[in-house]
Design a protein around this motif. Structure first.
Motif, PDB file in Angstrom:
ATOM      1  N   GLN A 264       0.822  -1.211   0.000  1.00 24.50           N
ATOM      2  CA  GLN A 264       0.000   0.000   0.000  1.00 24.50           C
ATOM      3  C   GLN A 264       0.858   1.264   0.000  1.00 24.50           C
ATOM      4  OE1 GLN A 264      -2.421   0.282   3.526  1.00 24.50           O
ATOM      5  NE2 GLN A 264      -0.694   0.612   4.888  1.00 24.50           N
ATOM      6  N   VAL A 265       2.173   1.135   0.200  1.00 23.41           N
ATOM      7  CA  VAL A 265       3.015   2.328   0.357  1.00 23.41           C
ATOM      8  C   VAL A 265       3.056   3.198  -0.899  1.00 23.41           C
ATOM      9  CG1 VAL A 265       4.471   1.379   2.193  1.00 23.41           C
ATOM     10  CG2 VAL A 265       5.088   0.989  -0.198  1.00 23.41           C
ATOM     11  N   ASP A 266       2.767   2.629  -2.082  1.00 22.28           N
ATOM     12  CA  ASP A 266       2.757   3.507  -3.262  1.00 22.28           C
ATOM     13  C   ASP A 266       1.577   4.481  -3.214  1.00 22.28           C
ATOM     14  OD1 ASP A 266       0.855   1.504  -3.852  1.00 22.28           O
ATOM     15  OD2 ASP A 266       1.076   1.829  -6.002  1.00 22.28           O
ATOM     16  N   GLY A 267       0.607   4.217  -2.344  1.00 20.16           N
ATOM     17  CA  GLY A 267      -0.504   5.152  -2.155  1.00 20.16           C
ATOM     18  C   GLY A 267      -0.117   6.385  -1.355  1.00 20.16           C
ATOM     19  N   LEU A 268       1.089   6.373  -0.742  1.00 17.11           N
ATOM     20  CA  LEU A 268       1.522   7.518   0.059  1.00 17.11           C
ATOM     21  C   LEU A 268       1.801   8.750  -0.805  1.00 17.11           C
ATOM     22  CD1 LEU A 268       3.928   5.706   2.550  1.00 17.11           C
ATOM     23  CD2 LEU A 268       1.720   6.731   3.100  1.00 17.11           C
ATOM     24  N   THR A 269       2.009   8.565  -2.104  1.00 20.55           N
ATOM     25  CA  THR A 269       2.313   9.695  -2.984  1.00 20.55           C
ATOM     26  C   THR A 269       1.139  10.078  -3.876  1.00 20.55           C
ATOM     27  OG1 THR A 269       3.239   8.185  -4.645  1.00 20.55           O
ATOM     28  CG2 THR A 269       4.776   9.124  -3.036  1.00 20.55           C
ATOM     29  N   ARG A 270       0.022   9.401  -3.748  1.00 17.69           N
ATOM     30  CA  ARG A 270      -1.110   9.648  -4.638  1.00 17.69           C
ATOM     31  C   ARG A 270      -2.320  10.153  -3.860  1.00 17.69           C
ATOM     32  NH1 ARG A 270       1.775   5.283  -6.528  1.00 17.69           N
ATOM     33  NH2 ARG A 270       2.328   5.379  -8.746  1.00 17.69           N
ATOM     34  N   ARG A 271      -3.097  11.015  -4.496  1.00 12.91           N
ATOM     35  CA  ARG A 271      -4.329  11.575  -3.904  1.00 12.91           C
ATOM     36  C   ARG A 271      -4.041  12.236  -2.560  1.00 12.91           C
ATOM     37  NH1 ARG A 271      -8.843   6.973  -4.178  1.00 12.91           N
ATOM     38  NH2 ARG A 271      -9.985   8.607  -3.083  1.00 12.91           N
ATOM     39  N   ARG A 272      -2.877  12.867  -2.446  1.00 12.67           N
ATOM     40  CA  ARG A 272      -2.487  13.477  -1.183  1.00 12.67           C
ATOM     41  C   ARG A 272      -3.101  14.853  -0.996  1.00 12.67           C
ATOM     42  NH1 ARG A 272       1.548  11.451   2.025  1.00 12.67           N
ATOM     43  NH2 ARG A 272       0.637  12.981   3.440  1.00 12.67           N
ATOM     44  N   LEU A 273      -3.390  15.174   0.234  1.00  7.28           N
ATOM     45  CA  LEU A 273      -3.807  16.524   0.611  1.00  7.28           C
ATOM     46  C   LEU A 273      -2.546  17.300   0.971  1.00  7.28           C
ATOM     47  CD1 LEU A 273      -6.817  15.537   2.901  1.00  7.28           C
ATOM     48  CD2 LEU A 273      -6.919  16.299   0.529  1.00  7.28           C
ATOM     49  N   ASP A 274      -2.236  18.330   0.193  1.00  8.28           N
ATOM     50  CA  ASP A 274      -0.994  19.048   0.438  1.00  8.28           C
ATOM     51  C   ASP A 274      -1.195  20.553   0.570  1.00  8.28           C
ATOM     52  OD1 ASP A 274      -1.616  19.588  -2.148  1.00  8.28           O
ATOM     53  OD2 ASP A 274       0.260  18.854  -3.026  1.00  8.28           O
ATOM     54  N   GLN A 275      -2.455  20.989   0.696  1.00  7.22           N
ATOM     55  CA  GLN A 275      -2.715  22.398   0.960  1.00  7.22           C
ATOM     56  C   GLN A 275      -4.064  22.542   1.668  1.00  7.22           C
ATOM     57  OE1 GLN A 275      -2.353  24.171  -2.851  1.00  7.22           O
ATOM     58  NE2 GLN A 275      -4.031  23.038  -3.759  1.00  7.22           N
ATOM     59  N   VAL A 276      -4.260  23.700   2.257  1.00  7.80           N
ATOM     60  CA  VAL A 276      -5.477  23.956   3.040  1.00  7.80           C
ATOM     61  C   VAL A 276      -6.631  24.277   2.088  1.00  7.80           C
ATOM     62  CG1 VAL A 276      -6.521  25.437   4.791  1.00  7.80           C
ATOM     63  CG2 VAL A 276      -4.096  24.841   4.942  1.00  7.80           C
ATOM     64  N   TRP A 277      -7.809  23.717   2.408  1.00  8.31           N
ATOM     65  CA  TRP A 277      -9.016  23.976   1.620  1.00  8.31           C
ATOM     66  C   TRP A 277     -10.143  24.384   2.576  1.00  8.31           C
ATOM     67  CZ3 TRP A 277      -9.079  23.417  -3.753  1.00  8.31           C
ATOM     68  CH2 TRP A 277      -7.962  22.767  -4.315  1.00  8.31           C
ATOM     69  N   VAL A 278     -10.924  25.364   2.136  1.00  6.98           N
ATOM     70  CA  VAL A 278     -12.091  25.814   2.911  1.00  6.98           C
ATOM     71  C   VAL A 278     -13.292  25.872   1.970  1.00  6.98           C
ATOM     72  CG1 VAL A 278     -13.124  27.708   4.217  1.00  6.98           C
ATOM     73  CG2 VAL A 278     -10.707  27.138   4.537  1.00  6.98           C
ATOM     74  N   ARG A 279     -14.421  25.338   2.401  1.00  5.81           N
ATOM     75  CA  ARG A 279     -15.620  25.349   1.571  1.00  5.81           C
ATOM     76  C   ARG A 279     -16.268  26.731   1.601  1.00  5.81           C
ATOM     77  NH1 ARG A 279     -17.841  20.962  -0.552  1.00  5.81           N
ATOM     78  NH2 ARG A 279     -16.796  19.576   0.935  1.00  5.81           N
ATOM     79  N   ALA A 280     -16.449  27.294   0.417  1.00  3.33           N
ATOM     80  CA  ALA A 280     -17.005  28.644   0.321  1.00  3.33           C
ATOM     81  C   ALA A 280     -18.451  28.663   0.798  1.00  3.33           C
ATOM     82  CB  ALA A 280     -16.911  29.140  -1.115  1.00  3.33           C
ATOM     83  N   VAL A 281     -18.815  29.758   1.516  1.00  2.00           N
ATOM     84  CA  VAL A 281     -20.170  29.869   2.059  1.00  2.00           C
ATOM     85  C   VAL A 281     -21.085  30.642   1.106  1.00  2.00           C
ATOM     86  CG1 VAL A 281     -21.548  30.732   3.981  1.00  2.00           C
ATOM     87  CG2 VAL A 281     -19.274  29.769   4.408  1.00  2.00           C
ATOM     88  N   GLY A 282     -20.609  31.715   0.550  1.00  2.00           N
ATOM     89  CA  GLY A 282     -21.443  32.498  -0.357  1.00  2.00           C
ATOM     90  C   GLY A 282     -20.729  32.777  -1.665  1.00  2.00           C
ATOM     91  N   GLY A 283     -21.374  33.502  -2.532  1.00  2.00           N
ATOM     92  CA  GLY A 283     -20.765  33.859  -3.791  1.00  2.00           C
ATOM     93  C   GLY A 283     -20.967  32.807  -4.858  1.00  2.00           C
ATOM     94  N   PRO A 284     -20.329  33.004  -6.012  1.00  2.00           N
ATOM     95  CA  PRO A 284     -20.537  32.080  -7.138  1.00  2.00           C
ATOM     96  C   PRO A 284     -20.005  30.675  -6.876  1.00  2.00           C
ATOM     97  CG  PRO A 284     -18.785  33.652  -7.624  1.00  2.00           C
ATOM     98  CD  PRO A 284     -19.425  34.121  -6.358  1.00  2.00           C
ATOM     99  N   ASN A 285     -19.049  30.539  -5.942  1.00  3.50           N
ATOM    100  CA  ASN A 285     -18.460  29.225  -5.645  1.00  3.50           C
ATOM    101  C   ASN A 285     -19.006  28.615  -4.366  1.00  3.50           C
ATOM    102  OD1 ASN A 285     -16.685  29.167  -7.928  1.00  3.50           O
ATOM    103  ND2 ASN A 285     -15.348  30.638  -6.863  1.00  3.50           N
ATOM    104  N   ALA A 286     -20.166  29.033  -3.957  1.00  2.73           N
ATOM    105  CA  ALA A 286     -20.749  28.541  -2.702  1.00  2.73           C
ATOM    106  C   ALA A 286     -20.841  27.019  -2.706  1.00  2.73           C
ATOM    107  CB  ALA A 286     -22.128  29.149  -2.503  1.00  2.73           C
ATOM    108  N   GLY A 287     -20.391  26.431  -1.618  1.00  6.03           N
ATOM    109  CA  GLY A 287     -20.443  24.983  -1.484  1.00  6.03           C
ATOM    110  C   GLY A 287     -19.250  24.258  -2.055  1.00  6.03           C
ATOM    111  N   LYS A 288     -18.345  25.002  -2.719  1.00  3.83           N
ATOM    112  CA  LYS A 288     -17.162  24.377  -3.300  1.00  3.83           C
ATOM    113  C   LYS A 288     -15.944  24.630  -2.422  1.00  3.83           C
ATOM    114  CE  LYS A 288     -18.674  24.731  -8.126  1.00  3.83           C
ATOM    115  NZ  LYS A 288     -18.340  25.265  -9.475  1.00  3.83           N
ATOM    116  N   LEU A 289     -15.036  23.639  -2.408  1.00  2.00           N
ATOM    117  CA  LEU A 289     -13.793  23.801  -1.671  1.00  2.00           C
ATOM    118  C   LEU A 289     -12.860  24.723  -2.448  1.00  2.00           C
ATOM    119  CD1 LEU A 289     -13.228  20.119  -0.504  1.00  2.00           C
ATOM    120  CD2 LEU A 289     -13.628  22.080   0.998  1.00  2.00           C
ATOM    121  N   GLN A 290     -12.245  25.661  -1.725  1.00  3.53           N
ATOM    122  CA  GLN A 290     -11.304  26.586  -2.337  1.00  3.53           C
ATOM    123  C   GLN A 290     -10.019  26.635  -1.516  1.00  3.53           C
ATOM    124  OE1 GLN A 290     -13.887  30.152  -2.392  1.00  3.53           O
ATOM    125  NE2 GLN A 290     -13.775  30.036  -4.629  1.00  3.53           N
ATOM    126  N   ARG A 291      -8.905  26.898  -2.192  1.00  7.67           N
ATOM    127  CA  ARG A 291      -7.645  27.041  -1.481  1.00  7.67           C
ATOM    128  C   ARG A 291      -7.721  28.202  -0.503  1.00  7.67           C
ATOM    129  NH1 ARG A 291      -5.903  26.054  -6.790  1.00  7.67           N
ATOM    130  NH2 ARG A 291      -4.716  24.121  -7.035  1.00  7.67           N
TER     131      ARG A 291
END
Length: 680
Positions: A264-291
């Motif tokens: 399973q160790v090859d999974g350590l480099t794939r689909r990684r979370l490497d930055q902060v994401w916050v789900r937008a509350v309002g605006g055109p991107n509401a409900g979407k995760l944004q950096r």
């Protein structure tokens, strides 16, 4: 104990020891290819030749010769040297000159022993034979022209794994090792034959041509793919873990690991979370995760927690989390006035008031000596392959094994009693008789049994059958529980266990839910909570989160883990986390600053000291004090058909689900898909 003389040194050999073992007791190195300490004796490579008197005036195979009183053994006479040189010359007749491109290069027994015991030249000029490659599945790469017919792989499959999938065809020079009809080796321990192979005939398919052993940094770690806590070594180059190999620990994993732990160790480099994401509350991107920045994420968490009022924060620990992370979160929540901590993501609410009541008390090595075993709700091959190996040993020694739950393909002799957990209250007479007559009786409750309320009925049986007893001055506790999460026992020791399970956390309706890598939670129950995911892979928890804080995996931080028998073990950091990802405890420490509270530690050493002060057992490697086995309650009764929680052995955690190798194993070995090679 027979007295033997080895190169002039007299020693006492244990009863039943072989000449080879006697020589090793005397400190003499005996070369070998087919002999292995954990496998039966084959005696077919002839490399371990020694001279023995009294006896015929010829070299003899020391691995298959019993040590007897008065033997005079010589390991370095001209006869022995000439015989070993002849054997090595014979083995190299057909062996190809593949060393420059062979993955076994640098850690090959044949290389080492040819240098030490070979004659430096060959008198053979005939053409070398060639053998067609065999397909052994997505994990094992075969180049069978290199095979020297030691049969270690055959004996491992038959004796240890209990799956007769590898054997030999033909005879003499035409002999070939292969799987049945050249199908994939489909069991959970198959890749251990790679470590056993003394030449480059069986190598790792995913690791082929990736690195040389001298390029790799070696780090001692603990496997987190299940709750057994197998001792492993992570080999890394730069910031990437290249492979995982087993470390020898007779008390835990002997020298085996499961295929999932290894690959399973090859999974350590794939689909990684490497930055902060916050789900937008309002605006055109509401409900979407944004950096977002760390500060913005922390501000949103603090704001939500303060709106919810004092103590309106909870934490759920995932299956792969280390004890330090859980303690840091607990300390933070305590400073914020909350004690809502839970580690059983899927809703289990079994009694955690006593560690002995939920631990594997017989110990992993001890279960081998049990002579009557009742398994309740556990598909052991999927939930703990290394415990399955131990159960096979117990069965071979004559243990009577009974199972309650749906039938599965066992590797040992046993009897399935039925699928209904209610059978615990009405066992057949021959089962009760077997346990009353047993010297070392044992019960094993698996996750399926825990879900069917079988824990207390099993404890009642433990009291009835006297599973806790003294045998010749040795304490025996035959009550055992198999967990599937590497973090489960540590979580219980740190208080991550509400009386009503995760339902208590749901009922508390916290304003903020800290998810410590928890991917099996029903996040739909926390619709009104701000869901903060502190984890390392973009799995289910990250998809449901409102805020994602990228964290380190088990290979990217130091940490303490407690296995299903209550054994405390320490894993070291092998590589650095990618991108903006940080070690979990540092995230929680920074979050404490954002809340304006003090958690009492500023470094990992201080954190560990505080944790050990709070729970002293976590500071000593080895089995923690578990206390006395609690009395079972007769209500509620176990009932209903048992179901096993693992549907796909290869995809049980976010690292495995991100692994290309595990995905391929799942497709081919579980779902029967035909995987085409590039050339096809």
């Amino acid at each position: 104990m027979p007295k033997v003389t080895v190169d002039g040194q007299e020693i006492d050999a244990p009863e039943g020891a072989t000449v080879l073992q006697a020589c090793e007791l005397a400190g003499k190195e005996i070369p070998r290819f087919c002999y292995h300490e954990r496998l039966s004796i084959a005696g077919n490579c002839r490399m371990c030749l020694v001279e023995v008197k009294p006896g015929p005036p010829k070299p003899q195979a020391s691995c298959a010769l019993p040590a007897t009183e008065g033997q005079e053994i010589r390991t370095d006479t001209p006869m022995v040297r000439a015989a070993r040189e002849g054997v090595m010359e014979f083995l190299l007749i057909n062996h190809p000159l593949d060393c420059p491109i062979c993955d076994q290069g640098g850690e090959c027994d044949l290389q080492d022993q040819s240098v030490a015991y070979g004659r430096g030249g060959s008198r053979y000029h005939e053409n070398k034979r060639a053998v067609t490659e065999k397909y052994m599945g997505p994990l094992i790469k075969t180049i069978m022209t290199r095979c020297i017919h030691c049969t270690r792989c055959v004996r491992f499959s038959e004796e240890i794994a209990g799956v007769d999938e590898i054997g030999a065809l033909y005879r003499g020079e035409d002999m070939q090792i292969t799987t049945y009809l050249e199908q994939a080796a489909a069991h959970e321990m198959s890749a251990n034959v790679i470590d056993l192979c003394p030449v480059g005939a069986l190598t790792s398919r995913p690791y082929a041509y990736e690195a040389r052993p001298w390029e790799l940094k070696k780090t001692l770690s603990i496997d987190v793919s299940d709750a057994v806590g197998a001792n492993i070594r992570l080999d890394s180059r730069g910031r990437e873990v290249m492979r995982a190999l087993p470390r020898i620990n007779d008390d835990v994993n002997e020298e085996w690991i499961s295929d999932k732990a290894r690959y399973q160790v090859d999974g350590l480099t794939r689909r990684r979370l490497d930055q902060v994401w916050v789900r937008a509350v309002g605006g055109p991107n509401a409900g979407k995760l944004q950096r977002a920045s760390w500060e913005d994420a922390f501000d949103a968490i603090v704001k939500a927690a303060k709106q919810g009022g004092d103590g309106s924060i909870a934490a759920v620990a995932g299956d792969l989390v280390d004890c330090e992370t859980m303690f840091a979160a607990k300390r933070l929540l305590a400073e914020l006035g909350s004690d809502k901590l839970e580690g059983r993501q899927t809703g289990l609410d079994y009694d955690c008031s006593s560690l002995a009541g939920i631990a594997f008390n017989s110990t992993l090595a001890g279960i081998e000596s049990a002579d009557a075993i009742l398994i309740v709700g556990s598909q052991v091959r999927h939930e703990a392959p290394l415990i399955n190996v131990r159960l096979r040993k117990a069965a071979k020694r004559g243990a009577k094994i009974f199972l309650i739950g749906p039938e599965w393909d066992t590797t040992f002799a046993c009897e399935f009693l039925g699928e209904d957990a209610g059978l615990l209250h009405d066992l057949p007479g021959h089962v009760a008789d077997a346990f009353k007559d047993a010297a070392r009786p044992a019960i094993i409750v698996g996750p399926g049994g825990l879900a069917a309320n079988a824990l207390h009925p099993a404890l009642v049986l433990a009291d009835e059958w006297n599973l806790v007893r003294d045998i010749d001055g040795e304490a025996w506790n035959g009550f055992n529980v198999i967990h599937t999460a590497a973090a489960r026992m540590g979580a219980v020791m740190l208080g991550y266990a509400q009386k009503g399970g995760i339902k208590d956390v749901v009922d508390a309706a916290p304003a903020v839910l800290l998810s410590l890598g928890a991917d099996a939670v029903d996040y739909g129950a926390f619709e009104k909570s701000l869901k903060v995911y502190i984890g390392h892979h973009g799995d289910a928890g990250a998809h449901a989160a409102d805020i994602i804080l990228p964290a380190a995996s088990y290979a990217e931080k130091d940490g303490t883990y407690v296995n299903t028998e209550g054994r405390v073990q320490f894993a070291e950091k092998a590589v650095f986390a990618p991108g903006d990802a940080r070690e979990d405890w540092t995230i929680l420490r920074a979050l404490a600053d954002a809340f304006g509270v003090s958690v009492g530690f500023d470094s990992f050493a201080q954190l560990q000291s505080a944790m050990i002060e709070a729970v002293p057992a976590l500071g000593e490697e080895g089995i923690a004090p578990l206390g006395k086995l609690p009395k079972g309650k007769k209500t509620p009764k176990a009932k209903g058909a048992i179901a096993y929680p693992i549907a796909d052995f290869y995809l049980t955690n976010p690292i495995a689900r991100a692994s290309e190798t595990m995905q391929r194993c799942s497709a081919e070995l579980v779902h029967g898909d035909e995987i085409l090679e590039a050339a096809e």
